[in-house]
Design an enzyme around this catalytic site. Sequence first.
Site, short mmCIF file in Angstrom:
data_model
loop_
_atom_site.label_atom_id
_atom_site.label_comp_id
_atom_site.label_asym_id
_atom_site.label_seq_id
_atom_site.Cartn_x
_atom_site.Cartn_y
_atom_site.Cartn_z
N ASP B 344 6.30 -27.81 -13.17
CA ASP B 344 7.34 -27.53 -11.85
C ASP B 344 6.79 -26.03 -11.35
O ASP B 344 7.16 -25.78 -11.06
CB ASP B 344 8.69 -26.61 -12.87
CG ASP B 344 8.46 -25.74 -14.11
OD1 ASP B 344 7.19 -26.32 -14.26
OD2 ASP B 344 9.46 -24.54 -14.08
N ASP B 380 3.34 -10.63 -12.11
CA ASP B 380 2.99 -11.78 -12.44
C ASP B 380 1.60 -12.34 -12.39
O ASP B 380 1.12 -12.40 -12.25
CB ASP B 380 4.09 -12.66 -12.42
CG ASP B 380 4.58 -14.02 -13.21
OD1 ASP B 380 5.54 -13.40 -14.53
OD2 ASP B 380 4.09 -14.86 -13.52
N GLU B 409 1.29 -7.44 -15.16
CA GLU B 409 2.07 -8.40 -16.34
C GLU B 409 0.86 -8.72 -17.05
O GLU B 409 0.69 -10.23 -16.59
CB GLU B 409 2.66 -8.89 -16.03
CG GLU B 409 3.57 -9.50 -17.34
CD GLU B 409 3.55 -11.54 -17.25
OE1 GLU B 409 4.99 -11.66 -18.59
OE2 GLU B 409 2.77 -11.62 -16.72
N TYR B 523 16.24 -19.78 -18.47
CA TYR B 523 16.69 -21.13 -17.98
C TYR B 523 18.17 -21.40 -17.88
O TYR B 523 18.39 -22.41 -17.23
CB TYR B 523 15.64 -21.95 -19.72
CG TYR B 523 14.52 -21.59 -19.81
CD1 TYR B 523 13.38 -22.19 -18.39
CD2 TYR B 523 14.20 -21.67 -20.84
CE1 TYR B 523 12.25 -21.81 -18.86
CE2 TYR B 523 13.52 -21.36 -20.95
CZ TYR B 523 11.70 -21.44 -19.91
OH TYR B 523 11.11 -21.33 -20.29
#
Lengths: 662, 662
Positions: B344, B380, B409, B523
Amino acid sequence: MKKSPQRIIIENPEPMVSQGEFPAKALQGDHVEVEADIFIDGHDVIHADLLHRKTGEKTWLRKEMIPLPNDRWRASFPVEEMGKYEFTLEAWIDHYRTWLHNFIKKVDAGIDIPIELQNCAKFIKNASRNAGGRSKEQLEGFLQIVGDEKLAVEKRIDAALNPDLGELMSVYPLKKNPIRYEKDLMVEVDRKTAGFSAWYELFPRSAKLDGKTHGNFRDVIALLPYIHELGFDVLYLPPIHPIGTTKRKGKNNSLHADREDPGSPWAIGNKEGGHKSIHPELGTEEDFRMLVKEARKQNIEIALDIAFQCSPDHPYVKEHPEWFVKRPDGSIQYAENPPKKYEDIYPFDFECDDWENLWTELKSVFDHWIDQGVKIFRVDNPHTKPFRFWSWVISSIKEKHPEVIFLAEAFTRPKVMHKLAKLGFSQGYTYFAWRNTSWEIKQYLTGLTRGKERIFFRPNFWPNTPDILTEYLQSGGRPAFMIRFALAATLSSNYGIYGPAFELVDNKPREFGSEEYLDSEKYQLRNWKLHDKKSLKGYISRINQIRTENSALQSMRNLLFHQSENDMILAYSKQSDDKGNTILVVANLDPFHTHSGWINLRLDELGIQSAESYQVFDLLGDSWYIWSGPRNYVELNPGISPVHIFRIRKKVRTERDFDYYL
Amino acid sequence: MKKSPQRIIIENPEPMVSQGEFPAKALQGDHVEVEADIFIDGHDVIHADLLHRKTGEKTWLRKEMIPLPNDRWRASFPVEEMGKYEFTLEAWIDHYRTWLHNFIKKVDAGIDIPIELQNCAKFIKNASRNAGGRSKEQLEGFLQIVGDEKLAVEKRIDAALNPDLGELMSVYPLKKNPIRYEKDLMVEVDRKTAGFSAWYELFPRSAKLDGKTHGNFRDVIALLPYIHELGFDVLYLPPIHPIGTTKRKGKNNSLHADREDPGSPWAIGNKEGGHKSIHPELGTEEDFRMLVKEARKQNIEIALDIAFQCSPDHPYVKEHPEWFVKRPDGSIQYAENPPKKYEDIYPFDFECDDWENLWTELKSVFDHWIDQGVKIFRVDNPHTKPFRFWSWVISSIKEKHPEVIFLAEAFTRPKVMHKLAKLGFSQGYTYFAWRNTSWEIKQYLTGLTRGKERIFFRPNFWPNTPDILTEYLQSGGRPAFMIRFALAATLSSNYGIYGPAFELVDNKPREFGSEEYLDSEKYQLRNWKLHDKKSLKGYISRINQIRTENSALQSMRNLLFHQSENDMILAYSKQSDDKGNTILVVANLDPFHTHSGWINLRLDELGIQSAESYQVFDLLGDSWYIWSGPRNYVELNPGISPVHIFRIRKKVRTERDFDYYL
């Protein structure tokens, strides 16, 4: 926006002195260990090479580096010749290994195999383009299997994972945009003596030993067998030049010299000559050359003292008054440390307008004595002359004479001492003379052997010098001399004593509170009874012999302290690089009382299993012990022998093996 | 031969990052403390100045440096504005002070006075040449006395030693050949928030709290008072962009998503937009701007997550397929960590041929959100993108927007984390979550606060994140959450929690051995009972209040550990720069058992005389104690309160003074 990035970072290489401005130091035969941080964003596999060569050579030699934990990499290179070497680092992304790493996981998981075999074929094609002969054939062989979609997948995988293919891929790497460390770093390689030496300082004018008649070089030659028996390999002479008469100092540094007072050898120069001349009473140039030659026959090298200062009678003072500072009244400025005046000494003005000629002349002093066969110089007070002078003079000399060794007599602030070492001095005096307690010794030695100075500063330990009779020696007498000698000779691979004052246990200061010797040889002749029964000759000879026979004692950075439950007992070990030789020293630091206690050895660092028994042989005495485990008991009576120098030997494992050390 | 030497050496300046390649970090209002080794051969007196200015300004400001022991010098300069400052060092031989130093000794000894008064006159003449106006007159006045040989010597000496003359000589120094440090070094100044912040991470889509209805920005606005009461000042939202549908992950990271599953917010982009768009279910741009505005009213800043990766449905994938890596079959390479596949997610190829356009586009993502009022970004996985990209993008942004704060991060190897901090990240995540024992915490924090990273790496401590539910929290329950919260909030001046999971003590992992949350918000939506009685809201509010009221807790480098005789009890203190505020934290690290024991405070470092009594006030409880001497007893029951946060106050000295803390 900058050009698309080189992603690998190379940082913090070692050894590096002052960001590469100065060389690190090594000895002939060393393997210089190089490390660096090498890393990249993400997860690509890195290949890193150490590049090294002797300075002046065109071709870099390569050695693949090994990754350590925490993104640190390591490799080493051998240095066989004296002089400068250089090294740097190169790294690139190893796309093939990155791919292989993932491929193995995918094979295990059974995913993406066909597509990855296509990738593999691409890598092989690339390598075979660079290969030739047999290798090219082999690569093409692998390619035929890996790339053939008609073959069974298992067969193709086997070929892709064949170690021979891996080998070939390493020989013809896909090396895209390798990155080089931004600097070439330097290593200066000295001969072994720079790292392992035992010095003996002697005033030649006392070499007649009677305290009355001026000794000369022939008398020194007569003493060589004695010095050889003591086990020293460097014989260092205070200045041997004509001595000034103006403001000459008398006995015990008195301002008034009697007619027979010989003056301080550091008040250099009179009408008979200066820094390139020999004091007539010591002999001729020929005598000196004979001394150098005879010494060499007994494996002793002559070291000379270079003190760049003049007596008022030095020829330079008349010929080059411009090399000295003038006082407002036009007279030349003598040395001073107000309110003290040293009117028998004129310092040079290293920044005078004629500095280039001055510097060139001073360099020629070294050249002169090198021509006479002298390859070791003890340099007097280098910290009172400009750093750049030393940097220039030492590098100029070493370019032609890499064998020359310079010892800096700089008893000054740490950073100044370090700077002198960085810019070229091969060895330096230290604060050892004033480090007496366990804590002081551990603290100081840990700095010297683990601090960043370890790569450029080679310590030389002196328990005494003509200027330093420590309070410890004054108060502690013979046991103190034994303790300090053993510490100097085993803590440091380079050390020296000023004799015969040392071995004859001369501990009388000029007055209480002073570190000057009473009746110092700096100002008069001395009467030395070399065969006096209190002499430490036997002890010194034995320890020098132990140093020679045990390679562990010939290095400095291998020093390791062990914990002792009695603060008066100091325990440390040294182990040779090949781990074949391990020496453990246990010293009672108290010259007055017997001490005993438990020491806790760091067995893991010594390579001994904690369950093993092992033997410790006292190389000074005849005793030996079987020890077991880290914790062991010792007792030392300073009146008998304040120090154990043990050789450790692991206990052999079968009863049949009877090849013990003794 | 080189040009005649500049004799002063300037070395090892601090703060210096990677030899000056990167700036050290500071905060508005700081006084940047600068040190360097500055020394010279011999005994001349040195004058050293710190030169500093805001980058871009022409004039250097000067501050005289103070000598410390061991040839170290120090001075500091204030930084008031955000952005870059630069500094360097200059030094010269202070010939006048060198002379004065000797003159004073000579006056005491009564030697060389007339000649030295002549020297003094020369110095004054020199200074008066540079002076003007009143100073010139004064100098000439002194000269008339000092230089007049007809006057009494005493009078001339008095004038030469007059402090006013000394003052004037400092103003008009004889500054021959000053030497400048070879580089200008940099300091980057951030606003205070970069150094002191409390973060709260929240998934806006759960903001309806019922676990069923997709929350939006208006729901987040409704939660702002709650977050404000908790005491947080940064509200950090995971990516707020449209979420891809291709290969969308279902609940608990399942490969199959049900129709109602919202997908991972890090699978960024679908036909409704990418990194500059807002997920329609969260609201409009206007809603978002309102959130930013409403938050600011409650002193909360919104921080956004920047994750440079795409879902397969991201518009970039169609518009710029050249920004992605292709597999041999022509498809785009998804993220993988073999054998794991993340189908994904498509990573960008930062080294693609079109990298310049890619980089420019990515920078415009930051610019877009800055225009919406966002000044804090949590980035990220920056360690999987090239260092130079970050270096370029951060410096470009900060040039225009020095107020922007970037949190890296990067849970990766230490050297990579340090590199990211050096090249511009304002804060970084740390290994705090995995440091649980006394030894681990001391070891790790000593590195962060005393290691060389302290000048460029600002830690941000998170006891949990949506990816990290530690085993300590899983097993230790509520007391564990309390301990870890107190540690994060008092060890580090920057910290954060992922809520409401944290304050509601959610400690259920997906499965045993996993650090993933069961039913992770990554999720799915979650149902949060904010007012559940097990909530740590009161505890958290109180500790955030303590942080705000005690400036000692607003720094990091002031951390000091104290010895504790029970390894389960950790004791540390922080003191404000002005020493007016001292906090002592004593924590029981064992969430299961009561522990007690003696702690030994380093009273000298806290400025407490060992004979004094002093008061310790537990700011968490109501208790307070009178302690005396370094050794004090503590006992902590984790079921009640596992942590003391003491404010230390020295006992006032007279009975009359009744102005106690309470």
